[in-house]
Design a protein around this motif. Structure first.
Motif, PDB file in Angstrom:
ATOM      1  N   ASN A 131      -5.297  -1.422   6.262  1.00  0.00           N
ATOM      2  CA  ASN A 131      -4.672  -2.366   5.339  1.00  0.00           C
ATOM      3  C   ASN A 131      -3.260  -2.726   5.780  1.00  0.00           C
ATOM      4  O   ASN A 131      -2.847  -3.891   5.681  1.00  0.00           O
ATOM      5  CB  ASN A 131      -4.662  -1.780   3.926  1.00  0.00           C
ATOM      6  CG  ASN A 131      -5.985  -1.983   3.207  1.00  0.00           C
ATOM      7  OD1 ASN A 131      -6.511  -3.084   3.167  1.00  0.00           O
ATOM      8  ND2 ASN A 131      -6.516  -0.915   2.630  1.00  0.00           N
ATOM      9  N   GLN A 132      -2.516  -1.748   6.276  1.00  0.00           N
ATOM     10  CA  GLN A 132      -1.173  -2.063   6.752  1.00  0.00           C
ATOM     11  C   GLN A 132      -1.217  -2.891   8.033  1.00  0.00           C
ATOM     12  O   GLN A 132      -0.417  -3.818   8.205  1.00  0.00           O
ATOM     13  CB  GLN A 132      -0.380  -0.778   6.954  1.00  0.00           C
ATOM     14  CG  GLN A 132      -0.030  -0.090   5.640  1.00  0.00           C
ATOM     15  CD  GLN A 132       1.012   0.986   5.782  1.00  0.00           C
ATOM     16  OE1 GLN A 132       1.042   1.712   6.774  1.00  0.00           O
ATOM     17  NE2 GLN A 132       1.879   1.096   4.791  1.00  0.00           N
TER      18      GLN A 132
ATOM     19  N   TYR B 102       0.790  -1.224   0.000  1.00  0.00           N
ATOM     20  CA  TYR B 102       0.000   0.000   0.000  1.00  0.00           C
ATOM     21  C   TYR B 102       0.827   1.281   0.000  1.00  0.00           C
ATOM     22  O   TYR B 102       0.271   2.366   0.115  1.00  0.00           O
ATOM     23  CB  TYR B 102      -0.957  -0.019   1.195  1.00  0.00           C
ATOM     24  CG  TYR B 102      -1.929  -1.176   1.122  1.00  0.00           C
ATOM     25  CD1 TYR B 102      -3.071  -1.101   0.339  1.00  0.00           C
ATOM     26  CD2 TYR B 102      -1.672  -2.373   1.789  1.00  0.00           C
ATOM     27  CE1 TYR B 102      -3.949  -2.165   0.232  1.00  0.00           C
ATOM     28  CE2 TYR B 102      -2.541  -3.448   1.691  1.00  0.00           C
ATOM     29  CZ  TYR B 102      -3.674  -3.339   0.911  1.00  0.00           C
ATOM     30  OH  TYR B 102      -4.542  -4.403   0.806  1.00  0.00           O
ATOM     31  N   THR B 103       2.135   1.173  -0.138  1.00  0.00           N
ATOM     32  CA  THR B 103       2.985   2.352  -0.234  1.00  0.00           C
ATOM     33  C   THR B 103       4.294   1.977  -0.901  1.00  0.00           C
ATOM     34  O   THR B 103       4.771   0.841  -0.764  1.00  0.00           O
ATOM     35  CB  THR B 103       3.265   2.962   1.146  1.00  0.00           C
ATOM     36  OG1 THR B 103       4.078   4.133   0.997  1.00  0.00           O
ATOM     37  CG2 THR B 103       3.979   1.980   2.057  1.00  0.00           C
TER      38      THR B 103
ATOM     39  N   VAL C   7      -5.381  -5.073  -4.329  1.00  0.00           N
ATOM     40  CA  VAL C   7      -4.565  -4.208  -5.183  1.00  0.00           C
ATOM     41  C   VAL C   7      -4.140  -5.024  -6.396  1.00  0.00           C
ATOM     42  O   VAL C   7      -4.209  -6.262  -6.383  1.00  0.00           O
ATOM     43  CB  VAL C   7      -3.336  -3.668  -4.421  1.00  0.00           C
ATOM     44  CG1 VAL C   7      -3.763  -2.806  -3.248  1.00  0.00           C
ATOM     45  CG2 VAL C   7      -2.446  -4.810  -3.946  1.00  0.00           C
TER      46      VAL C   7
ATOM     47  N   HIS D 175      -6.082   3.127   4.881  1.00  0.00           N
ATOM     48  CA  HIS D 175      -4.670   2.830   4.611  1.00  0.00           C
ATOM     49  C   HIS D 175      -4.024   2.171   5.831  1.00  0.00           C
ATOM     50  O   HIS D 175      -3.316   1.161   5.696  1.00  0.00           O
ATOM     51  CB  HIS D 175      -3.944   4.139   4.257  1.00  0.00           C
ATOM     52  CG  HIS D 175      -2.471   3.986   4.073  1.00  0.00           C
ATOM     53  ND1 HIS D 175      -1.902   3.539   2.895  1.00  0.00           N
ATOM     54  CD2 HIS D 175      -1.428   4.222   4.929  1.00  0.00           C
ATOM     55  CE1 HIS D 175      -0.586   3.502   3.033  1.00  0.00           C
ATOM     56  NE2 HIS D 175      -0.264   3.917   4.248  1.00  0.00           N
TER      57      HIS D 175
END
Length: 511
Positions: A221-222, A133-134, A197, A218
């Motif tokens: 999700n992490q 996610y990043t 994703v 966010h």
């Protein structure tokens, strides 16, 4: 407060120096009343009665029995020299070419630590595992050809050396602010977690529909990645930091959804210190209050966050006066024990020009944290090679040896013990010198002692040697000079309800 004749209770197991029988963290608590509502109509007597009825959960007892836990601040700040990153760091700066998390684990084990918390993400938003996610993560560094995973290495090493695993995932995220996600003003909406994703090959056994802002999702999700892909997690550590952003851009954190996900995926994990299980003591010096209560008044704010009813650094957090003072704003009386965080160096991240605290300084912190009904969280920052500095490793072992010398063999182990209406008496069988005293309540039945004295029978008469207020799960008292006596007793002079003593230890230090 006068002590009634029914106030003092001890069981055979409680009188043993080993303390009360261990509870598995996953077991249902003997009494689930870890928080009790309060009302503006409550009298002082009502508040005291309710406080006496608050009980810890099994996970809180398991956490507090750890006594000493470790923090490891590690990330891009280690290489930039900052304490609070900017979020626009080039991931290429992250190059811990000598990373050896087994070295971390050995040093922590030898230092007497049973749990370690890694800064999986600090305020800069750089993530120490390859998150989906990043891009601000180890995946974007050439370190280990972009296949490095500090969290994986950390978790495996800690468990291999018998150390529990904790994670710190910062709510603040400067990188996500730069990407227009953090504090973007989005309304809360239902999000499916984990959010798929492109190229996502996961087949989650369960997904969650949880309310959150864009950034809150966010974080969810992490958290899902961390809590499902890195083995059992024993502590999830949040703070309440906001990013260094304009005051009109504050992100209101989705605490209720975050807590729900943690409870579902890591039910045995303590959630600290912006969490319902553990509170921040109120300073970064590692020091608890002289009388530290585990039962404190709280209010619930900001989507379910457990928050202080009094100031976070109030000198008095749980006495009768504090209960009354907090009443106008308190929602509950809650079991919310204190964690005392402090760094072994001046900074939280590694800086080459800093040196570790002395053994005397660390020992003083120990007595004023663990010795005051709290858990010590000591930060030891890895260096730019990815190692704990040699001086720090030596200091950790010296610190453990010093504590062992301060509290060597318990002279009361196996001694004849008797109880009275308000006291426990120990007969050592012969006169022995004592200069350290350790006490504990059986907190499965709450924290009850408000004041007590310790006395020794000297020259045929009971003589006071020290006195204090609270006990809780751990109270360690140091005498200015050793006292020689064969009979010792603790006498409760004030309490909220029935007192159960789990430990009355007598020591002669080797210092």
């Amino acid at each position: 407060m006068a002590v009634s004749r029914r106030l003092f209770v001890t069981a055979a197991t409680a009188l043993a120096v080993t303390g009360p029988p261990a509870l598995p963290a996953s077991a249902a608590p003997a009494d689930p009343r870890y928080r009790i509502p309060v009302s503006p109509d409550d009298t002082e007597a009502d508040l005291v009665r309710k406080a006496s009825q608050v009980r810890p959960t099994a996970r809180q007892i398991a956490w507090q029995r750890l006594e000493r836990t470790a923090f490891l601040h590690f990330g891009v700040n280690t290489f930039t020299g900052l304490e609070w990153g900017t979020g626009d760091e080039d991931p290429e700066v992250f190059q811990p070419v000598g990373l050896d998390t087994d070295q971390w684990a050995r040093a922590l084990r030898d230092g007497g630590f049973e749990l370690a918390i890694l800064t999986v993400k600090h305020h800069d938003g750089f993530v120490l595992y390859p998150s989906r996610y990043t891009d601000h993560s180890v995946r974007s560094s050439s370190w280990r050809d972009g296949r490095g995973d500090v969290l994986r290495s950390f978790a495996d090493s800690m468990r291999r050396h018998g150390i529990k695993v904790g994670v710190y995932v910062s709510p603040a995220d400067e990188n996500q602010y730069l990407h227009g996600v953090y504090a973007n003003g989005s309304a809360r909406a239902e999000h499916v977690i984990p959010t798929p994703v492109p190229g996502d090959d996961r087949s989650p056994r369960r997904s969650y529909a949880l309310p959150a802002t864009d950034y809150g999702a966010h974080m969810l999700n992490q958290l899902y990645e961390v809590l499902t892909e890195y083995g059992p997690i024993d502590e999830v550590w949040f703070d309440g930091a906001q990013g260094r952003i304009p005051p009109d851009k504050v992100e209101k954190y989705d605490w209720d959804s975050w807590y729900t996900l943690v409870r579902s995926l890591a039910p045995d994990a303590a959630i600290a210190v912006s969490g319902p299980d553990v509170r921040w003591v109120g300073n970064e010096g590692g020091l608890a209050r002289e009388d530290e209560w585990s039962v404190v008044p709280v209010q619930e704010k900001d989507y379910g966050r457990t928050d202080y009813a009094l100031a976070y650094d109030a000198a008095d957090m749980g006495s009768r006066d504090a209960l009354v003072k907090a009443q106008p704003v308190a929602d509950y009386l809650q079991w919310w024990p204190a964690e005392c965080d402090v760094s072994i160096r001046d900074g939280w991240f590694y800086h080459a020009d800093q040196q570790p605290k002395t053994v005397d300084e660390l020992t003083d912190i120990y007595f004023r944290s663990v010795g005051r009904n709290s858990v010590l969280l000591l930060n030891i920052p890895p260096d730019t090679d990815g190692l704990l500095p040699a001086a720090d490793v030596v200091r950790l072992r010296e610190f453990r040896d010093r504590v062992d010398d301060e509290l060597p063999q318990d002279l009361a182990r196996g001694a004849r013990t008797t109880t009275g209406p308000d006291r426990v008496t120990i007969d050592l069988g012969s006169e022995r010198e004592v200069d350290r005293i350790r006490l504990a309540e059986d907190v499965r039945y709450g924290q009850q002692v408000e004041s007590f004295v310790v006395e020794a029978r000297v020259d045929g008469a009971w003589t006071e040697v020290t006195r204090a207020g609270t006990i809780g799960l751990s109270r360690i008292l140091t005498l200015p000079a050793a006292v020689r006596a064969g009979q010792w007793r603790v006498r409760v002079t004030g309490a909220r309800s029935v007192v159960r003593v789990a430990e009355f230890g007598l020591y002669r230090s080797r210092v």
